[in-house]
Design a protein around this motif. Structure first.
Motif, PDB file in Angstrom:
ATOM      1  N   CYS A 274       0.830  -1.213   0.000  1.00  0.00           N
ATOM      2  CA  CYS A 274       0.000   0.000   0.000  1.00  0.00           C
ATOM      3  C   CYS A 274       0.861   1.259   0.000  1.00  0.00           C
TER       4      CYS A 274
ATOM      5  N   ILE B 298       2.345   1.765  -3.444  1.00  0.00           N
ATOM      6  CA  ILE B 298       1.359   2.271  -4.416  1.00  0.00           C
ATOM      7  C   ILE B 298       1.069   3.741  -4.164  1.00  0.00           C
ATOM      8  N   LEU B 299       0.906   4.143  -2.882  1.00  0.00           N
ATOM      9  CA  LEU B 299       0.633   5.548  -2.569  1.00  0.00           C
ATOM     10  C   LEU B 299       1.786   6.450  -3.002  1.00  0.00           C
ATOM     11  N   CYS B 300       3.018   6.016  -2.749  1.00  0.00           N
ATOM     12  CA  CYS B 300       4.173   6.818  -3.167  1.00  0.00           C
ATOM     13  C   CYS B 300       4.231   6.947  -4.685  1.00  0.00           C
ATOM     14  N   ARG B 301       3.941   5.874  -5.402  1.00  0.00           N
ATOM     15  CA  ARG B 301       3.976   5.929  -6.862  1.00  0.00           C
ATOM     16  C   ARG B 301       2.887   6.849  -7.395  1.00  0.00           C
ATOM     17  N   ARG B 302       1.682   6.788  -6.839  1.00  0.00           N
ATOM     18  CA  ARG B 302       0.606   7.672  -7.290  1.00  0.00           C
ATOM     19  C   ARG B 302       0.925   9.133  -6.999  1.00  0.00           C
ATOM     20  N   ARG B 303       1.507   9.371  -5.839  1.00  0.00           N
ATOM     21  CA  ARG B 303       1.871  10.756  -5.519  1.00  0.00           C
ATOM     22  C   ARG B 303       2.919  11.269  -6.480  1.00  0.00           C
ATOM     23  N   ARG B 304       3.902  10.422  -6.826  1.00  0.00           N
ATOM     24  CA  ARG B 304       4.921  10.827  -7.780  1.00  0.00           C
ATOM     25  C   ARG B 304       4.315  11.106  -9.155  1.00  0.00           C
ATOM     26  N   GLU B 305       3.398  10.246  -9.585  1.00  0.00           N
ATOM     27  CA  GLU B 305       2.740  10.463 -10.875  1.00  0.00           C
ATOM     28  C   GLU B 305       1.907  11.735 -10.863  1.00  0.00           C
ATOM     29  N   ARG B 306       1.249  12.015  -9.727  1.00  0.00           N
ATOM     30  CA  ARG B 306       0.447  13.235  -9.638  1.00  0.00           C
ATOM     31  C   ARG B 306       1.316  14.477  -9.742  1.00  0.00           C
TER      32      ARG B 306
END
Length: 223
Positions: free
Chosen positions: A131, A134-142
């Protein structure tokens, strides 16, 4: 020798023997073996499964870890000597004690519970790591998407300003073309207005000549 076996259960038995004068400065050897075979012709120490050494200050010993419903032979000698028939006794263990059964079940349940707890902790740690990843990757993509949007907005603004400037230039050129079509001398007039000092002197004789022409015509008509 007078060896007796008391307090027999499914897993334990107490062996009692009289003290021997020859073992004052030594120890007693308690030997026992399950399923004693009557075909054995001698009581040799190597035929016994287990052997325990007991200090001479004691005259009893509790044999443990026995098998329920099993026939055992137990012998007591001095200084690990080979026993004789009068130094041995045969006894039968009972069924398994309810208390030991309950203890075994409790130990088994405790082992299962500990194993399950460890597995659950490992699974929870793996899920938590996934989890967080995934949160770190989504934040980076954002964050990358926000940076790209800002760059696109800057490009759009620059494109709009360039288009607006080109439209303004087109309008000005169209106005100049329309002015040339409607007023062919418009360019000369604009030039005169921009640089009146250059075109001032030739313009004056032209106007005077235009004024004199009608006057000459009138004078000839009068004559």
């Amino acid at each position: 020798m007078g060896i007796t076996v008391q307090n027999i259960t499914g897993n334990t038995a107490m062996v009692i023997w009289p003290k021997m004068a020859s073992c004052v400065d030594s120890f007693y050897s308690v030997m026992y073996h399950p399923n004693w075979n009557t075909m054995l012709s001698s009581y040799s120490r190597k035929n016994f499964q287990k052997e325990e050494r007991v200090p001479t200050s004691r005259s009893s010993f509790v044999v443990e870890n026995l098998t329920p419903l099993t026939t055992y032979i137990v012998c007591v000698t001095c200084q690990s000597a080979n026993p004789s028939s009068d130094q041995c006794r045969v006894f039968n263990t009972l069924e398994r004690d309810p208390a030991s059964v309950n203890n075994t079940k409790k130990e088994l349940a405790l082992g299962i519970w500990l194993t399950s707890s460890v597995l659950l902790l490992i699974i929870a740690a793996i899920l938590l790591y996934g989890c967080l990843h995934i949160l770190c990757r989504r934040r980076r993509e954002r964050l990358q998407g926000q940076n790209g949007t800002c760059e696109q907005d800057d490009g759009k603004a620059w494109t709009k300003s360039a288009a607006r400037a080109s439209e303004e230039l087109g309008r000005q050129s169209q106005l100049m073309q329309d002015t040339e079509e409607k007023h062919p001398g418009g360019i000369q007039l604009a030039t005169i207005i921009v640089n009146p000092s250059v075109c001032k002197e030739p313009a004056m004789p032209t106007s005077k000549s235009q004024e004199r022409v009608p006057a000459t015509g009138q004078h000839s008509a009068m004559n």
